[in-house]
Design a protein around this motif. Structure first.
Motif, PDB file in Angstrom:
ATOM      1  N   LEU A 555      35.110   3.027  -7.202  1.00 52.57           N
ATOM      2  CA  LEU A 555      34.148   1.560  -7.269  1.00 52.57           C
ATOM      3  C   LEU A 555      34.640   0.790  -5.736  1.00 52.57           C
ATOM      4  N   SER A 556      33.593   0.398  -5.049  1.00 52.71           N
ATOM      5  CA  SER A 556      33.848  -0.238  -3.972  1.00 52.71           C
ATOM      6  C   SER A 556      32.966  -1.675  -3.808  1.00 52.71           C
ATOM      7  N   PHE A 557      33.362  -2.592  -3.516  1.00 51.47           N
ATOM      8  CA  PHE A 557      32.849  -4.037  -3.595  1.00 51.47           C
ATOM      9  C   PHE A 557      33.369  -5.000  -2.440  1.00 51.47           C
ATOM     10  N   VAL A 558      32.819  -5.959  -2.245  1.00 47.60           N
ATOM     11  CA  VAL A 558      33.037  -7.032  -1.254  1.00 47.60           C
ATOM     12  C   VAL A 558      33.131  -8.340  -2.118  1.00 47.60           C
ATOM     13  N   ARG A 559      34.208  -9.074  -1.624  1.00 50.32           N
ATOM     14  CA  ARG A 559      34.430 -10.382  -2.045  1.00 50.32           C
ATOM     15  C   ARG A 559      34.301 -11.459  -0.917  1.00 50.32           C
ATOM     16  N   ARG A 560      33.576 -12.593  -0.873  1.00 54.42           N
ATOM     17  CA  ARG A 560      33.582 -13.457   0.053  1.00 54.42           C
ATOM     18  C   ARG A 560      33.706 -14.691  -0.272  1.00 54.42           C
ATOM     19  N   GLY A 561      34.190 -15.511   0.605  1.00 56.73           N
ATOM     20  CA  GLY A 561      34.538 -17.014   0.768  1.00 56.73           C
ATOM     21  C   GLY A 561      33.247 -17.618   1.096  1.00 56.73           C
ATOM     22  N   LEU A 562      33.697 -18.907   1.580  1.00 56.40           N
ATOM     23  CA  LEU A 562      32.430 -19.822   1.876  1.00 56.40           C
ATOM     24  C   LEU A 562      32.337 -19.561   3.620  1.00 56.40           C
ATOM     25  N   HIS A 563      33.360 -19.245   4.314  1.00 54.34           N
ATOM     26  CA  HIS A 563      33.157 -18.990   5.511  1.00 54.34           C
ATOM     27  C   HIS A 563      32.707 -17.547   5.943  1.00 54.34           C
ATOM     28  N   PRO A 564      31.817 -17.147   6.969  1.00 56.09           N
ATOM     29  CA  PRO A 564      31.439 -15.961   7.217  1.00 56.09           C
ATOM     30  C   PRO A 564      32.605 -14.948   7.462  1.00 56.09           C
ATOM     31  N   ASN A 565      33.720 -15.488   8.117  1.00 58.03           N
ATOM     32  CA  ASN A 565      34.797 -14.159   8.081  1.00 58.03           C
ATOM     33  C   ASN A 565      35.879 -14.166   7.038  1.00 58.03           C
ATOM     34  N   ASP A 566      35.529 -15.025   5.972  1.00 60.77           N
ATOM     35  CA  ASP A 566      36.321 -14.838   4.859  1.00 60.77           C
ATOM     36  C   ASP A 566      35.702 -13.705   3.753  1.00 60.77           C
ATOM     37  N   THR A 567      36.136 -12.456   4.356  1.00 60.34           N
ATOM     38  CA  THR A 567      35.374 -11.313   3.425  1.00 60.34           C
ATOM     39  C   THR A 567      36.396 -10.396   3.566  1.00 60.34           C
ATOM     40  N   VAL A 568      36.770  -9.765   2.241  1.00 64.72           N
ATOM     41  CA  VAL A 568      37.646  -8.872   1.835  1.00 64.72           C
ATOM     42  C   VAL A 568      36.734  -7.425   1.266  1.00 64.72           C
ATOM     43  N   LEU A 569      37.239  -6.210   1.590  1.00 63.45           N
ATOM     44  CA  LEU A 569      36.600  -5.226   0.933  1.00 63.45           C
ATOM     45  C   LEU A 569      37.578  -4.613   0.236  1.00 63.45           C
ATOM     46  N   VAL A 570      37.131  -4.127  -1.143  1.00 63.90           N
ATOM     47  CA  VAL A 570      37.847  -3.506  -2.241  1.00 63.90           C
ATOM     48  C   VAL A 570      37.375  -2.276  -2.657  1.00 63.90           C
ATOM     49  N   VAL A 571      38.379  -0.913  -2.549  1.00 62.41           N
ATOM     50  CA  VAL A 571      37.959  -0.005  -2.803  1.00 62.41           C
ATOM     51  C   VAL A 571      38.799   0.661  -3.874  1.00 62.41           C
ATOM     52  N   CYS A 572      38.441   1.187  -5.106  1.00 64.85           N
ATOM     53  CA  CYS A 572      39.257   1.890  -6.344  1.00 64.85           C
ATOM     54  C   CYS A 572      39.038   3.185  -6.197  1.00 64.85           C
ATOM     55  N   ASN A 573      40.162   3.921  -6.351  1.00 63.98           N
ATOM     56  CA  ASN A 573      39.859   5.549  -6.924  1.00 63.98           C
ATOM     57  C   ASN A 573      40.712   5.569  -8.125  1.00 63.98           C
ATOM     58  N   PHE A 574      39.885   5.620  -9.275  1.00 69.13           N
ATOM     59  CA  PHE A 574      40.457   5.749 -10.529  1.00 69.13           C
ATOM     60  C   PHE A 574      40.796   7.081 -10.971  1.00 69.13           C
ATOM     61  N   THR A 575      40.982   8.097 -10.012  1.00 74.81           N
ATOM     62  CA  THR A 575      41.491   9.386 -10.484  1.00 74.81           C
ATOM     63  C   THR A 575      42.733   9.645  -9.753  1.00 74.81           C
ATOM     64  N   PRO A 576      43.480  10.817 -10.200  1.00 77.85           N
ATOM     65  CA  PRO A 576      44.727  11.142  -9.350  1.00 77.85           C
ATOM     66  C   PRO A 576      44.603  11.947  -8.098  1.00 77.85           C
ATOM     67  N   VAL A 577      43.110  12.126  -7.869  1.00 78.57           N
ATOM     68  CA  VAL A 577      42.650  13.079  -6.558  1.00 78.57           C
ATOM     69  C   VAL A 577      42.541  12.148  -5.314  1.00 78.57           C
ATOM     70  N   VAL A 578      43.258  12.621  -4.280  1.00 79.04           N
ATOM     71  CA  VAL A 578      43.012  12.055  -2.957  1.00 79.04           C
ATOM     72  C   VAL A 578      41.686  12.451  -2.488  1.00 79.04           C
ATOM     73  N   ARG A 579      41.007  11.134  -2.211  1.00 73.58           N
ATOM     74  CA  ARG A 579      39.556  11.408  -1.414  1.00 73.58           C
ATOM     75  C   ARG A 579      39.549  11.405   0.032  1.00 73.58           C
ATOM     76  N   GLU A 580      39.662  12.485   0.547  1.00 72.82           N
ATOM     77  CA  GLU A 580      39.600  12.411   1.976  1.00 72.82           C
ATOM     78  C   GLU A 580      38.142  12.159   2.520  1.00 72.82           C
ATOM     79  N   ASN A 581      38.163  11.613   3.867  1.00 73.76           N
ATOM     80  CA  ASN A 581      36.836  11.242   4.366  1.00 73.76           C
ATOM     81  C   ASN A 581      35.704  10.779   3.508  1.00 73.76           C
ATOM     82  N   TYR A 582      36.176   9.557   2.520  1.00 76.12           N
ATOM     83  CA  TYR A 582      35.333   9.087   1.797  1.00 76.12           C
ATOM     84  C   TYR A 582      34.518   7.807   2.542  1.00 76.12           C
TER      85      TYR A 582
END
Length: 646
Positions: A555-582
């Motif tokens: 899963l991947s998603f973005v969280r945003r605040g009120l200011h345009p620069n307030d942006t955080v990107l979150v990426v979750c890998n729910f398996t024990p497999v390393v995902r290279e070049n994802y």
């Protein structure tokens, strides 16, 4: 001994703390400061020091106050029934001192006698003793700085990271008979720990006086008294004061849904069903073997609302978590067909409870707008956390029980099977903004044979801890305020036991220590990033990057605040497999810093990551015109943002 009846008429008048306005508001159910007038209060009448007593018992035939000051003699200090139809009995007893134990001896109209504790007592004897105690609530507070700014700390667009605590089992003293810490001892340890862990608030499981320790406080007899197990009322004030001075908000669990049937409590108080319904189909809760308040009785509503206001007033509490709201809202809660009575419209909704909750929340936010109320409500009742004026129940926030259950079910699956359950994670966003939600992992998830949170995670020990770090990272990234029960922050393996201390000794092991460090760093980052809390309750604060990669369980998603620069990107890998070049979409080009990685070695992870930063390329992915090529750690979560990496 002097009684009210022994004093001159003018002294009788001045001994009563109740005015005509008090009585009017009490009968109307709109007196929310009853603790200032009913119960026991040390006063001076015509130069005579003593104590006024007042108790609501409209169906009693006689009442006297018995206590240490009259050798528990029922004939010494009779109370007088007011002649205004209020049902309040009152009297004055001279030479009563702070700390004196007492009860009301109530003779019902059928001649039965019961010795009852004072419903408005500020203090009680140490359980298993059951007498009320005369007390004063004088205290020199030192939290003026917190009280002046707490409105900003408690507002809905502020960060809430709540640590839930049971006072009797957070820490114990094994060298002293395994006793629990007192309020003042907790004040030495808890505020510093919460500051170290970067939590914003603490939530205490009920501190109101309760006869059975094993109820954890959810079977209350003293709605105006902190339990004497840990010290005096002033000792509890000292604990709240210390937390406030450390910048920690204090939330109390409060239980207006039901009360126990102990002989000294509220049940059958004046020989009749006074606080509860007479018909067990309305007045008895089979799930908890306890009595249900009669919310349609004005005086009962005033009693309960006064209790809520009391903690905000006298103890500077910052929020009330209302327990078991679902059981209040539904007349058939916990009942089979034929075991409940429908409302006047033929429905299952408890209309009196709905009215009570609305009036309660209106009163709280009118008098204490810098506090919050939280509903533990597990059904789809609409608009729980919407204003009464808009048709809601008026709570500030609601526990998201659906998110909790779905998330734990997903995480309990073997990672090989998670792709078949991907929807359990994605579904929460469909309703995430319908209420002001708190994401709770509370005591209810680690008791009654359910085991610990770490025990719910699949795989070997390394995978269990990686899963739990991933779970917390996903939770802290997800819209909604956060709540975590004590011990879960370091992965206690044993199910919570209320008679024992948390397993602090496991922090000597790297997996447990690393998990606690992860939670502390999550909290620190969360509090510093407006994107993660400022728009918690608005779709404007969230955007999926990719919610459809069930095959790889990412899963991947973005969280945003009120200011345009307030942006955080979150990426979750729910398996024990390393995902290279994802490839993951990015809201803009430039360098994105990997500011948190649950797989970092300092947390007990394997160290897979992206060397601190990745530059977005002008290659579209999903709805984004830029993207990042990432190495996703096994059972890991990444937080990325632009700008400084610190």
């Amino acid at each position: 001994m002097s009684t009210l009846m022994n004093l001159p008429v003018e002294a009788v008048f001045h001994a009563s703390l109740l005015t005509d306005l008090d009585i009017y508001l009490f009968k109307q159910g709109s007196h929310f400061r009853l603790y200032e007038k009913l119960g026991s209060h040390l006063i001076t009448v015509d130069g005579v020091k003593g104590c006024s007593f007042a108790v609501w018992a409209p169906n009693a035939s006689a009442i006297s106050v018995i206590g240490e000051f009259n050798q528990w003699e029922a004939t010494a200090n009779a109370l007088r029934l007011r002649d205004d139809g209020s049902g309040i009995w009152e009297g004055f007893v001279a030479d009563v001192m702070v700390g004196a134990g007492y009860k009301y001896r109530i003779v019902s109209r059928d001649g039965n006698i019961a010795d009852k504790g004072d419903p408005f007592a500020f203090c009680w004897e140490m359980p298993p003793l059951t007498a009320s105690r005369v007390w004063e609530l004088d205290y020199a507070w030192n939290d003026a700085a917190w009280m002046a700014r707490r409105g900003g700390k408690n507002q809905l667009n502020a960060p809430f990271s709540i640590y839930e605590v049971h006072l009797g089992s957070w820490r114990r003293v094994p060298e002293d008979g395994n006793r629990f810490l007192s309020y003042r001892e907790m004040a030495e340890w808890l505020p510093r720990y919460l500051e170290e862990m970067n939590f914003t608030h603490v939530e205490f499981m009920p501190v109101t006086e309760h006869p059975f320790y094993g109820s954890w406080g959810y079977e209350t007899t003293g709605y105006f008294a902190p339990t004497a197990r840990y010290g005096t009322p002033q000792d509890f004030m000292f604990l709240v004061d210390a937390l406030h001075q450390q910048g920690i908000g204090v939330i109390l669990d409060w239980v207006p849904a039901h009360f126990p049937g102990d002989a000294h409590g509220l049940g059958h108080f004046d020989g009749t069903y006074l606080y509860e319904h007479a018909d067990p189909r309305q007045g008895y809760q089979p799930d908890w073997h306890s009595s249900i308040f009669n919310y349609g009785r004005h005086e009962v509503g005033a009693f309960l609302t006064s209790s809520a206001m009391f903690w905000l007033d006298k103890y500077h509490i910052d929020g009330l978590r209302i327990d078991a709201v679902s059981s209040m809202l539904y007349l058939d809660f916990g009942r089979k067909e034929g075991e409940w009575i429908s409302n006047r419209n033929g429905g299952r909704e408890n209309l009196d409870a709905v009215s009570f909750l609305r009036h309660l929340n209106e009163a709280v936010y009118r008098e204490y707008p810098d506090t919050q109320t939280f509903a533990e409500e597990s059904t789809a009742w609409p608009m729980v956390s919407r204003p009464v004026s808009a048709g809601g129940l008026g709570f500030g926030l609601k526990w998201n029980m659906g998110w909790m259950h779905d998330t734990l079910r997903y995480f309990s699956e073997d990672p090989l099977n998670r792709k078949y359950h991907h929807g359990q994670l994605v579904f929460s966003i469909w309703y995430a903004f319908s209420e002001n939600f708190v994401l709770p992992f509370s005591h209810d998830e680690v008791v009654h044979g359910q085991g610990s949170l770490i025990g719910k995670m699949p795989g070997d020990e390394w995978q269990q801890f990686a899963n739990l770090r991933l779970l917390y990272g996903y939770m802290w990234g997800h819209p909604g305020k956060k709540l975590l029960f004590m011990g879960c922050e370091f992965g206690q393996k044993r199910e919570w036991q209320h008679d024992e201390s948390l397993e602090w000794q496991v922090l000597q092991y790297s997996h447990h220590y690393g998990l606690r460090r992860w939670v502390a760093d999550l909290n620190r980052f969360y509090r510093s990033e407006p994107a993660l809390y400022r728009q918690d309750f608005s779709l404007d604060g969230f955007q999926w990057l990719d919610c459809n990669d069930a095959e790889k369980s990412v899963l991947s998603f973005v969280r945003r605040g009120l200011h345009p620069n307030d942006t955080v990107l979150v990426v979750c890998n729910f398996t024990p497999v390393v995902r290279e070049n994802y490839r993951v979409g990015a809201p803009s080009g430039g360098v994105w810093h990997e500011v948190l990685n649950s797989d970092a070695e300092c947390y007990g992870g394997s160290g897979v990551g992206n060397f601190g930063a990745v530059e977005a390329s002008p290659v579209s992915a999903g709805d984004m015109y830029h993207s990042l090529m990432l190495h996703l750690p096994p059972l890991g979560v990444l937080f990325l943002r632009q700008g400084s990496a610190s």
